[in-house]
Design a protein around this motif. Structure first.
Motif: not given
Length: 249
Positions: A97-103
């Motif tokens: 995926l082109n973005k990081p995961y952020t909570y």
């Protein structure tokens, strides 16, 4: 910990996945969730053009990451917040995926995840009760919309955790309705079906409406009809929505 609280908190990982990977929408709908009766799961919108998605499975109390027709399952029992974030981040990286995961929640919940938080093992009968409520509400809303020739997505909004639909009436009045299933709150101390009418961005007053056969009208704060879920089969919920709608037409 209450099972509903745990499921609501689990859904926030899906909401933040939508927030992390999808283009933002003004109504926040990129963070809402679908409920799929065929696999008893909440699910994000597709997170890329390949159909990647993150789901929460009621039956086994687990998250499921699906990419390129391959599924990875992560059981939540005993897992910490950091472990879950690490797993989702790994899945997103593997899926390119082109973005990081952020909570990163942009709203407040009535409960929070602290540094020492870990998911517990919910009672199977409680998970099944919550699953049954979601299934009943999904089917009732779908049936009502079809019967009344109204169009709407049926989505779960992660903030209030209600299953909801919204549709403009097709009678030319400019009125619209919002309806669905809400979790217990200050209005009702259990799950309940609700419907409210709107016109020119304002709620329609219900004080002059005749008494409902099923449920009751509210006009203080929330203006609309409510029906306790414990009093409602799927068919009774549909009748409640239909009768209430007749007052708005």
């Amino acid at each position: 910990m209450d099972t509903l609280v745990q499921v609501h908190l689990a859904s926030q990982y899906l909401a933040t996945a939508g927030k992390s990977f999808l283009e933002p929408k003004a109504d926040d709908s990129h963070t809402n969730l679908g409920f799929f009766t065929n696999d008893s799961a909440l699910r994000t919108w597709d997170l890329d053009e390949m159909g990647t998605f993150l789901a929460f499975q009621y039956d086994n109390f687990a998250l499921k990451w699906v990419a390129k027709n391959k599924a990875d399952v992560f059981t939540l029992k005993g897992k910490s917040h950091d472990q879950i974030v690490e797993w989702i981040s790994k899945m997103a990286l593997t899926s390119k995926l082109n973005k990081p995961y952020t909570y990163n929640l942009h709203y407040d919940l009535p409960y929070s995840i602290g540094d020492d938080f870990k998911f517990e093992s919910p009672k199977p009968e409680e998970l099944q009760r919550l699953l049954h409520l979601r299934t009943r509400s999904q089917n009732a809303l779908k049936s009502f919309l079809q019967k009344e020739s109204l169009e709407s997505d049926i989505r779960i909004w992660p903030h209030h955790f209600d299953t909801g639909a919204f549709s403009v009436l097709n009678d030319g009045s400019g009125k619209s309705i919002g309806l669905g299933l809400a979790i217990p709150d200050s209005l009702v101390d259990e799950h309940y079906f609700y419907i409210g009418g709107y016109h020119e961005h304002g709620s329609i007053d219900t004080s002059a409406f005749k008494t409902l056969t099923h449920g009751e009208w509210k006009n203080d704060g929330f203006k609309g009809g409510i029906l306790r879920a414990s009093d409602a089969s799927e068919s009774k919920a549909v009748l409640f929505f239909q009768e209430a709608l007749s007052f708005y037409n």
